[in-house]
Scaffold this active site. Sequence first.
Site, PDB file in Angstrom:
ATOM      1  N   GLU A  38      -4.285  -5.537 -11.725  1.00  0.00           N
ATOM      2  CA  GLU A  38      -4.731  -6.493 -10.699  1.00  0.00           C
ATOM      3  C   GLU A  38      -6.044  -7.140 -11.173  1.00  0.00           C
ATOM      4  OE1 GLU A  38      -5.733  -4.243  -7.200  1.00  0.00           O
ATOM      5  OE2 GLU A  38      -5.827  -5.999  -5.890  1.00  0.00           O
ATOM      6  N   LYS A 109      -0.823 -11.383  -2.720  1.00  0.00           N
ATOM      7  CA  LYS A 109      -0.846 -10.018  -2.163  1.00  0.00           C
ATOM      8  C   LYS A 109      -0.762 -10.033  -0.642  1.00  0.00           C
ATOM      9  CE  LYS A 109      -3.651  -5.771  -2.678  1.00  0.00           C
ATOM     10  NZ  LYS A 109      -4.905  -5.239  -3.255  1.00  0.00           N
ATOM     11  N   CYS A 141      -1.157  -3.443  -6.092  1.00  0.00           N
ATOM     12  CA  CYS A 141      -1.973  -2.304  -5.682  1.00  0.00           C
ATOM     13  C   CYS A 141      -1.639  -1.767  -4.295  1.00  0.00           C
ATOM     14  CB  CYS A 141      -3.446  -2.667  -5.836  1.00  0.00           C
ATOM     15  SG  CYS A 141      -4.458  -1.173  -6.054  1.00  0.00           S
ATOM     16  N   VAL A 168      -8.023   2.961  -6.294  1.00  0.00           N
ATOM     17  CA  VAL A 168      -9.193   3.811  -6.057  1.00  0.00           C
ATOM     18  C   VAL A 168      -8.824   5.026  -5.215  1.00  0.00           C
ATOM     19  CG1 VAL A 168     -10.950   2.024  -6.343  1.00  0.00           C
ATOM     20  CG2 VAL A 168      -9.904   2.327  -4.106  1.00  0.00           C
TER      21      VAL A 168
END
Length: 272
Positions: A38, A109, A141, A168
């Site tokens: 990304e 997205k 993501c 993350v």
Amino acid sequence: MRVGFLQTVPEFGEKERNLERVAELLEGVSADLLVLPELFSTGYLFTDSKELEALAEPFPGGPTSQFLAEIAARHDIALVAGVLEKEGSRYFNSAVAVEPGGSLEVYQKVHLFREEKRWFVPGTRFKIARLKDVAVGLMICFDWFFPESARVLSLMGAQILCHPSNLVLPHCQRAMVTRCLENRVFAITANRAGMELRGGNHMAFTGASQITSRAGEVLLQGPDEGEGLGVVDIDPQQALDKRLTPENDLFLDRNPECYKILTDVSHGRAVS
Ligand code: ACM
């Protein structure tokens, strides 16, 4: 079909350097389809809208689309990559799909994560790109956290989910095993590694890019830290067969009449 991920460690704002590094890492690569992370050319942690203005591009039409088209032609490879898109006065966290001589497809997205909501407009539809004669489903993501993303793309005919990421949170790699298993599709999650510390914000990206089979096997995993290129051979035709047992076809056995709440815009709060 030889498919893979390129795991990178982009430097925030250093677009030219990030593109050069991707070109270096791909020297001598032999693959049909490769997925990049990304926002691979810009970095992730924006601190103000001036940064977006300086780094965003239209797709197609800007230097990053040109770069991707050149790399695709040089290596006869199809690419899916996460990019910072400017469309009019709006910014999108997008994924683009290109193949040599082909037109560029863009997915914006749908599910924005944390501060992305400050900068980006959410996309309004999922997208399939046809690359090397294979139907590729585009997701980015945090879309992984919503099983509907992989399901919708699979129902749209995706054989491989291409998943540029800047992960993350933990668990995505394990979740993709389930996403592949329940949809009988392959997935390529191309994650970035490294850290960004900007404007008092800190993010550590988790690497471990992953290629998952339509039977839920982890075919290849990248390192937790640093760069990594991983390529495996798969047969995407297998993803067209949704039979789990002779009596169970995972798509034909669905019962959408029972799922109507999924499209209820009250988000399931008014269950009686
Ligand atoms: C993410 O969606 N970049 C966590």
